[in-house]
Design an enzyme around this catalytic site. Structure first.
Site, PDB file in Angstrom:
ATOM      1  N   ASN A  11       0.894  -1.159   0.129  1.00 54.97           N
ATOM      2  CA  ASN A  11       0.000  -0.091   0.172  1.00 54.97           C
ATOM      3  C   ASN A  11       0.959   1.251   0.043  1.00 54.97           C
ATOM      4  O   ASN A  11       1.464   1.625   1.125  1.00 54.97           O
ATOM      5  CB  ASN A  11      -0.705   0.262   1.168  1.00 54.97           C
ATOM      6  CG  ASN A  11      -1.678   1.369   1.557  1.00 54.97           C
ATOM      7  OD1 ASN A  11      -1.742   2.065   0.325  1.00 54.97           O
ATOM      8  ND2 ASN A  11      -2.172   1.530   2.374  1.00 54.97           N
ATOM      9  N   TRP A  12       0.933   1.942  -1.229  1.00 49.74           N
ATOM     10  CA  TRP A  12       1.995   3.034  -1.244  1.00 49.74           C
ATOM     11  C   TRP A  12       1.360   4.424  -0.763  1.00 49.74           C
ATOM     12  O   TRP A  12       1.910   5.292  -0.801  1.00 49.74           O
ATOM     13  CB  TRP A  12       2.398   3.195  -2.762  1.00 49.74           C
ATOM     14  CG  TRP A  12       3.575   2.313  -3.034  1.00 49.74           C
ATOM     15  CD1 TRP A  12       3.861   1.328  -2.260  1.00 49.74           C
ATOM     16  CD2 TRP A  12       4.456   2.735  -4.014  1.00 49.74           C
ATOM     17  NE1 TRP A  12       5.087   0.870  -2.897  1.00 49.74           N
ATOM     18  CE2 TRP A  12       5.603   1.610  -3.960  1.00 49.74           C
ATOM     19  CE3 TRP A  12       4.668   3.848  -4.991  1.00 49.74           C
ATOM     20  CZ2 TRP A  12       6.667   1.663  -4.747  1.00 49.74           C
ATOM     21  CZ3 TRP A  12       5.941   3.868  -5.647  1.00 49.74           C
ATOM     22  CH2 TRP A  12       6.861   2.769  -5.758  1.00 49.74           C
ATOM     23  N   LYS A  13      -0.062   4.236  -0.142  1.00 53.07           N
ATOM     24  CA  LYS A  13      -0.722   5.331   0.105  1.00 53.07           C
ATOM     25  C   LYS A  13      -0.589   6.819  -0.847  1.00 53.07           C
ATOM     26  O   LYS A  13      -0.491   6.501  -1.834  1.00 53.07           O
ATOM     27  CB  LYS A  13      -0.130   5.665   1.529  1.00 53.07           C
ATOM     28  CG  LYS A  13      -0.434   4.727   2.431  1.00 53.07           C
ATOM     29  CD  LYS A  13      -0.074   4.939   3.896  1.00 53.07           C
ATOM     30  CE  LYS A  13       0.352   3.585   4.665  1.00 53.07           C
ATOM     31  NZ  LYS A  13      -0.285   3.954   6.028  1.00 53.07           N
ATOM     32  N   HIS A  99     -10.020   1.388   4.691  1.00 52.83           N
ATOM     33  CA  HIS A  99      -8.808   1.523   5.455  1.00 52.83           C
ATOM     34  C   HIS A  99      -8.987   2.592   6.629  1.00 52.83           C
ATOM     35  O   HIS A  99      -9.896   3.512   6.279  1.00 52.83           O
ATOM     36  CB  HIS A  99      -7.700   2.328   4.456  1.00 52.83           C
ATOM     37  CG  HIS A  99      -6.316   2.250   4.925  1.00 52.83           C
ATOM     38  ND1 HIS A  99      -5.938   2.914   5.895  1.00 52.83           N
ATOM     39  CD2 HIS A  99      -5.089   1.262   4.837  1.00 52.83           C
ATOM     40  CE1 HIS A  99      -4.730   2.898   6.168  1.00 52.83           C
ATOM     41  NE2 HIS A  99      -4.270   1.673   5.496  1.00 52.83           N
ATOM     42  N   GLU A 101      -7.342   4.974   7.498  1.00 52.86           N
ATOM     43  CA  GLU A 101      -7.055   6.685   7.459  1.00 52.86           C
ATOM     44  C   GLU A 101      -8.595   6.744   6.426  1.00 52.86           C
ATOM     45  O   GLU A 101      -8.464   8.271   6.492  1.00 52.86           O
ATOM     46  CB  GLU A 101      -5.829   6.572   6.466  1.00 52.86           C
ATOM     47  CG  GLU A 101      -4.676   6.255   7.087  1.00 52.86           C
ATOM     48  CD  GLU A 101      -3.365   5.904   6.427  1.00 52.86           C
ATOM     49  OE1 GLU A 101      -3.374   5.776   5.368  1.00 52.86           O
ATOM     50  OE2 GLU A 101      -2.561   5.412   7.128  1.00 52.86           O
ATOM     51  N   GLU A 168      -5.924  -4.654  10.541  1.00 53.41           N
ATOM     52  CA  GLU A 168      -5.148  -3.687  10.752  1.00 53.41           C
ATOM     53  C   GLU A 168      -5.345  -2.744  12.079  1.00 53.41           C
ATOM     54  O   GLU A 168      -6.016  -1.815  11.809  1.00 53.41           O
ATOM     55  CB  GLU A 168      -4.997  -2.696   9.506  1.00 53.41           C
ATOM     56  CG  GLU A 168      -4.593  -3.281   8.305  1.00 53.41           C
ATOM     57  CD  GLU A 168      -3.887  -2.291   7.273  1.00 53.41           C
ATOM     58  OE1 GLU A 168      -2.929  -2.465   7.056  1.00 53.41           O
ATOM     59  OE2 GLU A 168      -4.838  -1.359   6.888  1.00 53.41           O
ATOM     60  N   GLY A 174       1.924   2.460  10.885  1.00 50.87           N
ATOM     61  CA  GLY A 174       2.953   3.470  10.855  1.00 50.87           C
ATOM     62  C   GLY A 174       3.646   3.764  12.186  1.00 50.87           C
ATOM     63  O   GLY A 174       4.447   4.729  12.142  1.00 50.87           O
ATOM     64  N   SER A 207       2.799  -1.834  10.473  1.00 47.89           N
ATOM     65  CA  SER A 207       4.106  -1.898  10.839  1.00 47.89           C
ATOM     66  C   SER A 207       4.874  -3.298  10.304  1.00 47.89           C
ATOM     67  O   SER A 207       5.961  -3.408  11.182  1.00 47.89           O
ATOM     68  CB  SER A 207       4.428  -1.555  12.169  1.00 47.89           C
ATOM     69  OG  SER A 207       3.968  -0.104  12.440  1.00 47.89           O
ATOM     70  N   GLY A 228       2.508  -1.192   4.286  1.00 41.60           N
ATOM     71  CA  GLY A 228       2.420   0.316   4.090  1.00 41.60           C
ATOM     72  C   GLY A 228       4.041   0.711   4.097  1.00 41.60           C
ATOM     73  O   GLY A 228       4.541   0.631   2.788  1.00 41.60           O
ATOM     74  N   GLY A 229       4.331   1.639   4.672  1.00 42.45           N
ATOM     75  CA  GLY A 229       5.741   2.235   4.764  1.00 42.45           C
ATOM     76  C   GLY A 229       6.837   1.373   4.161  1.00 42.45           C
ATOM     77  O   GLY A 229       7.571   1.684   3.201  1.00 42.45           O
TER      78      GLY A 229
HETATM   79  C1  PEP Z   1      -1.327   0.301   6.067  1.00 45.08           C
HETATM   80  O1  PEP Z   1      -1.526   1.665   6.205  1.00 45.08           O
HETATM   81  O2  PEP Z   1      -2.339  -0.193   5.293  1.00 45.08           O
HETATM   82  C2  PEP Z   1      -0.109  -0.115   6.671  1.00 45.08           C
HETATM   83  C3  PEP Z   1      -0.216  -1.435   6.778  1.00 45.08           C
HETATM   84  O3  PEP Z   1       1.077   0.769   6.729  1.00 45.08           O
HETATM   85  P1  PEP Z   1       2.413   0.456   7.513  1.00 45.08           P
HETATM   86  O4  PEP Z   1       2.895  -0.749   7.033  1.00 45.08           O
HETATM   87  O5  PEP Z   1       3.423   1.534   7.222  1.00 45.08           O
HETATM   88  O6  PEP Z   1       2.048   0.545   9.110  1.00 45.08           O
END
Ligand code: PEP
Length: 246
Positions: A11-13, A99, A101, A168, A174, A207, A228-229
């Protein structure tokens, strides 16, 4: 070592531009090696990069997905939005829905339910995100929150074949913090037990990184990870995949 078919969803957001395309070369090379024994890599870049990613992945087995969609199956006067059929039309096979967010930005369970129905009707595979906030966790509300999100998010959806549930925890996204493995095992089992007929595939997100994957991969009930990150760094993304299998 896992022998299971696993999904790694990046997930590149709201990151990335055309200059990010070169960073994918390493991952493309890796996807053609034999190191991914059983599994699938899926990239969910911003809408603006979907077509470029599709072209870039033409000769390999990496799939693409979007990070959200409009709830309408039909085309219509909705300035600034993209419906799931438009996504399917440009080669996306997946879409992330619900999601945290976007929930924070006002997406309700009811709206999420409409989006999921419309995406499934458009023959997209849906990555449906659920998870509790830190306050909900501290107040021991995790199970009731997840239950509500599942009940209303999946209201009147009877076919789970194209459905993934990504657990999640909001407090984990994050932040570098993840639940204990024991806690996760229990929560994943709890989610699975809520399905009487076909159980959707279950992912963990929050994370995930090349260090904690060694512990996370021991959770037998998981079908993969939403990342994500760490997915924006090809080396880290590849490392996560490699370590899942080794
Ligand atoms: C996400 O936002 O879907 C996610 C998994 O982010 P991160 O891995 O950065 O926590």
């Amino acid at each position: 070592m896992t022998n299971k078919y696993m999904y790694f969803i990046a997930n590149w957001k709201m990151y990335g531009g055309l200059n990010s395309l070169n960073s994918l070369n390493k991952v493309i090379k890796f996807s053609k090696s034999r190191e991914i024994k059983k599994g699938r890599l899926i990239y969910c870049p911003p809408y603006t990069l979907l077509n470029s990613f599709f072209t870039k992945f033409k000769n390999c087995l990496i799939d693409i997905g979007a990070q959200n969609c409009h709830q309408n199956y039909e085309y219509g006067p909705h300035t600034g939005y993209i419906n799931p059929r438009m996504l399917k039309n440009i080669g996306a096979n997946y879409v992330i829905i619900g999601h945290s967010e976007n929930r924070t930005n006002g997406e309700t369970d009811k709206l999420i339910n409409k989006k999921i129905k419309s995406a499934l009707r458009s023959k997209l595979k849906v990555i449906f995100c659920i998870g509790e906030t830190l306050a909900e966790k501290k107040n021991k509300k995790t199970k009731s929150v997840l239950l509500k999100q599942i009940k209303f998010g999946l209201n009147k959806i009877n076919n789970n074949s194209n459905l993934f549930i990504a657990y999640e925890p909001v407090w984990s996204i994050g932040t570098g913090r993840i639940p204990s493995i024991k806690e996760l095992e229990q929560t994943i089992r709890f989610i699975k037990n809520k399905f009487k007929k076909k159980i959707p595939k279950i992912l963990y997100g929050g994370s995930v990184n090349p260090r904690n994957i060694k512990d996370l991969k021991t959770i037998k009930d998981l079908d993969g990870f939403l990342i994500g990150g760490a997915s924006q760094n090809p080396k880290k993304f590849i490392d996560i995949v490699k370590k899942t299998y080794n």
